[in-house]
Structure formats: C-alpha cells, structure tokens
Write a protein that holds these residues in place. Structure first.
Motif, PDB file in Angstrom:
ATOM      1  N   HIS A 119      32.992  11.546 -49.385  1.00  0.00           N
ATOM      2  CA  HIS A 119      33.688  11.179 -50.829  1.00  0.00           C
ATOM      3  C   HIS A 119      34.040  12.182 -51.308  1.00  0.00           C
ATOM      4  CE1 HIS A 119      35.284   8.921 -54.190  1.00  0.00           C
ATOM      5  NE2 HIS A 119      35.883   8.920 -53.715  1.00  0.00           N
ATOM      6  N   HIS A 120      34.736  13.344 -50.723  1.00  0.00           N
ATOM      7  CA  HIS A 120      34.641  14.288 -51.531  1.00  0.00           C
ATOM      8  C   HIS A 120      36.451  14.237 -51.871  1.00  0.00           C
ATOM      9  CE1 HIS A 120      31.594  17.482 -50.876  1.00  0.00           C
ATOM     10  NE2 HIS A 120      31.932  17.284 -49.868  1.00  0.00           N
ATOM     11  N   ASN A 121      36.469  13.334 -53.547  1.00  0.00           N
ATOM     12  CA  ASN A 121      37.673  12.517 -53.751  1.00  0.00           C
ATOM     13  C   ASN A 121      38.847  13.872 -54.639  1.00  0.00           C
ATOM     14  OD1 ASN A 121      35.303  12.899 -55.895  1.00  0.00           O
ATOM     15  ND2 ASN A 121      36.631  11.861 -57.223  1.00  0.00           N
ATOM     16  N   ARG A 122      37.358  15.285 -55.258  1.00  0.00           N
ATOM     17  CA  ARG A 122      38.243  15.823 -56.097  1.00  0.00           C
ATOM     18  C   ARG A 122      38.972  17.077 -55.437  1.00  0.00           C
ATOM     19  NH1 ARG A 122      37.547  15.016 -61.418  1.00  0.00           N
ATOM     20  NH2 ARG A 122      36.161  13.361 -61.425  1.00  0.00           N
ATOM     21  N   ARG A 123      39.257  17.330 -53.625  1.00  0.00           N
ATOM     22  CA  ARG A 123      40.119  17.717 -52.934  1.00  0.00           C
ATOM     23  C   ARG A 123      41.349  17.301 -53.976  1.00  0.00           C
ATOM     24  NH1 ARG A 123      38.189  18.325 -47.024  1.00  0.00           N
ATOM     25  NH2 ARG A 123      35.814  19.635 -47.641  1.00  0.00           N
ATOM     26  N   TRP A 124      41.478  16.449 -54.254  1.00  0.00           N
ATOM     27  CA  TRP A 124      43.324  15.968 -54.582  1.00  0.00           C
ATOM     28  C   TRP A 124      42.934  15.418 -56.431  1.00  0.00           C
ATOM     29  CZ3 TRP A 124      40.175  13.531 -50.103  1.00  0.00           C
ATOM     30  CH2 TRP A 124      40.867  13.389 -49.237  1.00  0.00           C
ATOM     31  N   ASP A 125      42.363  16.178 -57.034  1.00  0.00           N
ATOM     32  CA  ASP A 125      42.624  16.766 -58.500  1.00  0.00           C
ATOM     33  C   ASP A 125      43.840  17.185 -58.327  1.00  0.00           C
ATOM     34  OD1 ASP A 125      40.705  15.383 -58.744  1.00  0.00           O
ATOM     35  OD2 ASP A 125      39.127  16.560 -59.832  1.00  0.00           O
ATOM     36  N   ARG A 126      44.836  17.352 -59.139  1.00  0.00           N
ATOM     37  CA  ARG A 126      46.119  17.976 -59.506  1.00  0.00           C
ATOM     38  C   ARG A 126      45.910  19.164 -59.625  1.00  0.00           C
ATOM     39  NH1 ARG A 126      51.258  14.087 -60.112  1.00  0.00           N
ATOM     40  NH2 ARG A 126      50.430  12.144 -58.778  1.00  0.00           N
ATOM     41  N   ASP A 127      45.092  19.685 -61.291  1.00  0.00           N
ATOM     42  CA  ASP A 127      44.061  20.448 -61.355  1.00  0.00           C
ATOM     43  C   ASP A 127      43.856  21.802 -60.503  1.00  0.00           C
ATOM     44  OD1 ASP A 127      42.206  19.232 -61.701  1.00  0.00           O
ATOM     45  OD2 ASP A 127      40.908  20.959 -62.264  1.00  0.00           O
ATOM     46  N   PHE A 128      43.281  21.146 -59.623  1.00  0.00           N
ATOM     47  CA  PHE A 128      42.752  21.571 -58.308  1.00  0.00           C
ATOM     48  C   PHE A 128      44.092  22.404 -57.240  1.00  0.00           C
ATOM     49  CE2 PHE A 128      41.516  21.389 -53.947  1.00  0.00           C
ATOM     50  CZ  PHE A 128      41.214  22.712 -53.540  1.00  0.00           C
ATOM     51  N   LEU A 129      44.584  21.293 -57.443  1.00  0.00           N
ATOM     52  CA  LEU A 129      46.093  21.626 -56.411  1.00  0.00           C
ATOM     53  C   LEU A 129      46.739  22.229 -56.384  1.00  0.00           C
ATOM     54  CD1 LEU A 129      46.405  17.902 -54.901  1.00  0.00           C
ATOM     55  CD2 LEU A 129      45.367  19.842 -53.775  1.00  0.00           C
ATOM     56  N   ILE A 179      32.480  24.012 -55.987  1.00  0.00           N
ATOM     57  CA  ILE A 179      31.690  24.767 -54.707  1.00  0.00           C
ATOM     58  C   ILE A 179      33.148  24.346 -53.438  1.00  0.00           C
ATOM     59  CG2 ILE A 179      30.271  25.589 -52.818  1.00  0.00           C
ATOM     60  CD1 ILE A 179      28.056  24.898 -55.024  1.00  0.00           C
ATOM     61  N   ASP A 180      32.535  23.230 -53.422  1.00  0.00           N
ATOM     62  CA  ASP A 180      33.881  22.666 -52.359  1.00  0.00           C
ATOM     63  C   ASP A 180      35.556  23.227 -52.737  1.00  0.00           C
ATOM     64  OD1 ASP A 180      34.073  20.324 -50.118  1.00  0.00           O
ATOM     65  OD2 ASP A 180      34.886  19.883 -51.546  1.00  0.00           O
ATOM     66  N   GLN A 181      35.546  23.076 -52.990  1.00  0.00           N
ATOM     67  CA  GLN A 181      37.150  23.517 -53.679  1.00  0.00           C
ATOM     68  C   GLN A 181      37.641  24.633 -53.909  1.00  0.00           C
ATOM     69  OE1 GLN A 181      37.129  21.692 -58.163  1.00  0.00           O
ATOM     70  NE2 GLN A 181      37.730  19.984 -57.323  1.00  0.00           N
TER      71      GLN A 181
END
Length: 351
Positions: A119-129, A179-181
């Motif tokens: 569950h690496h859910n923060r791959r879908w954070d819009r600030d990151f995107l 780190i994953d981002q």
C-alpha cells in the motif's frame, strides 16, 4: 461481483482501509482479525465477521484478498501465511525490514500464484504528481536539487510506532513514503550514494527526526527530511532547476508556485547594491520582467486508484501498479540510509 477482503490488524490503518473502501465499487470488506477485543467489537459493529484467530480468517473460503495492517514486525510472516492460504495479499508499508525478507515474501506469493502488493498510496498524492510532472516534462529545465519534507509539531510518536521492538520511528513511518516518491520520479536513474543522519529529539527509543541526501547518476541530489518537532514548517517540496524553481507549501495541490526565468543576463553588473544581506553584486535584485509565475501542471490522481488498479489486476486486466521490484528498490534504499545513519558515513549504492 465484488472481491471479498479480510483485514488482519483492525487498528487505525485497518479501519482507514475499510472506510476508504466504502467508496470503491469492486472490493467488499467482510471480515477482520485482531488480538484486541475492542477491535473485534468494532468490526462487528461495522457488519463484518470478527475472527479471534488469524487462521480462521485465512481459512474463510469467501475471502479472496487479505490486507495485513499490523505492526511492522508481523508483515512478513502474515503475508506469507496469507499467500500460502491462496489469498491475494496487500501489505501495509513498510513491507518489511530487509530485501532478503521481501524476496521470501515475493517467492511465497509467486509459488502460490497470487498477487502480492504494497500500500504505497502516496504515489497518488497530487502534490507529488505535480512535482513529478514538472520535473519529467522539463518545465523547470535541468533539475539539480529536490527537497522533500514532512514536519509535525507534537514531538511524541503515537502507540507502537514509538518503540524499536516494533520497528517504529519516522524512517519506517513517513520516510518510506518520501523515499519511495523520490525513486518514482527517477525510475530509470541509478541511485549512487546516500548520506543520512537520525536524531532522538523527544523519543529516546526510535528516530523522530532524520535527514537523508540521495545522489543519482544524473547529478540530481534529493534531500529527504522528516521530523515530529519542527514548530515552523518548511515547504513540503522545493525543487531547483536551471530555468525555474518550484515550491509546494503543503500537501494541498493548489498551494504552490513555479517561477520561470524568461532570460539570463550576460554578466553581473558592476554596481554594488546595498541589500538586507549587505553590499553585493551577485545577489542584487533582478529586473521585474526577468521572472514569470507559470501555472502548476494539471494532474489526475487520488488514493482510491490503488484499489481500482488492484481490482483490475485480480480480474486479470492489468498488472498491479505497485510492483514488487519498485518496492524492493525503495526498501534497498532504506537499508542504505539506515547503514549511513549508523556508521556516520556516505554509503555507495547501485539501485
């Protein structure tokens, strides 16, 4: 027909998943296991079967998918048990502590012929995107430095995450996301070295503040930082390119800006200018027409996309978006970060 899911560990994150899935067509949470009676009672209140024994949940023939949302040290054995029971399985992050452990988990899932994801859910954070799109589309020119940070002001860490025996601390809690981002921004560039430092500001047993410098083979340096006692928050993102600078204030996708340089001056003027930093030529104010605020890039993404992708993967329409090789790279980088923090030296990588 909805995929039936059971949750092992119906604490804060287990309940978060169940709440999130109420708005997702295609997965129905039907059962939970926990060692706490209060958690089992909460599961019953939500209309779920409550299993006192983990083995009984895994033996439930209706359950096709299992989420492991326990304290970190139980992820490995429970994922392997779920896979061997013939269930597709999601692990909360961090998936485990070593690459060797992850390889065992992956092997068990492959042997059982089930899907295993994290569950690496923060791959879908819009600030990151937005940051990733600005970098990858060249909006900033050639990027040379990325700063990513998350800060809190409370100081103390809640629950089991405050104890080393449960593999708590901020690197495992928030650091894994940051780190994953960074690695998702540069999936094809080799991570060459890391240098990290951990602190125990108000929590003696685990790290409550850390800094890590990650150097890639394309020359980009990423600074990752997380602390629980920073009373004046710094920007969530600060990205420096040779043609523009990008800043995101927070997780709010709309609170940020990109400033672009329309042109470069040919030489530094010979006039000394008095500024708040003192007399200077190099740091003298620039003409107003040199810089331009440009709109942040448009992106699409939301956390439930993790589940929607998994539904399609289980139904044979695609592969999971969070693949084990990408998780493995993140975990390997975390191992190097811990090594650097423990030795006080920069550590070479080939990731």
């Amino acid at each position: 027909m909805a995929i039936k899911m059971g949750i092992i560990g119906f604490g804060g994150m287990g309940r978060f998943h169940q709440w999130m899935l109420e708005s997702v067509d295609g997965i129905e949470v039907v059962a939970a296991h926990d060692i706490q009676e209060e958690a089992l009672e909460e599961a019953r209140k939500r209309g779920m079967r409550a299993y006192e024994k983990r083995e009984d949940l895994l033996a439930d023939p209706e359950i096709q998918l299992v989420l492991v949302a326990t304290p970190n040290e139980f992820h490995k054995p429970y994922v392997i048990e779920a896979a061997r029971a013939g269930k597709h399985v999601i692990s909360e992050k961090p998936v485990t502590f070593t690459v060797a452990d992850l390889d065992e988990m992956d092997a068990a899932a492959k042997e059982a012929g089930v899907i295993f994801t994290v569950h690496h859910n923060r791959r879908w954070d819009r600030d990151f995107l937005k940051v990733r799109k600005a970098i990858q589309t060249g909006m900033l020119g050639k990027v040379y430095c990325i700063e990513s940070r998350v800060t809190g002001s409370g100081g103390l860490i809640y629950g089991w995450r405050a104890y080393k025996e449960h593999a708590g601390g901020m690197i495992y809690d928030w650091g894994v996301h940051l780190i994953d981002q960074i690695l998702q921004i540069y999936p094809d560039n080799r991570l060459k070295t890391v240098f990290a430092k951990t602190f125990h500001v108000h929590n003696s047993d685990v790290d409550d503040y850390f800094r890590a410098e990650m150097l890639f083979d394309n020359g980009v340096e990423a600074h990752v930082e997380m602390g629980t006692f920073l009373l004046i928050p710094a920007p969530r993102w600060y990205v420096q390119g040779d043609n523009a600078t990008m800043m995101m204030e927070s997780f709010d996708e709309n609170k940020g800006k990109i400033v672009l340089s329309r042109y470069m001056t040919d030489e530094v003027g010979n006039t000394i200018v008095n500024t708040p930093s003192g007399p200077t030529r190099t740091l003298a104010p620039q003409p107003a027409d040199r810089f331009e605020d440009v709109p942040l890039p448009e992106v699409e993404g939301e956390p439930k996309w993790f589940y929607l992708n998994l539904i399609d993967a289980i139904n044979g329409k695609c592969a999971p978006a969070v693949t084990i090789p990408t998780v493995r790279r993140t975990l390997a980088a975390m191992e190097k970060i811990f090594e650097s923090a423990q030795t006080g030296r920069s550590v070479e990588c080939d990731l």
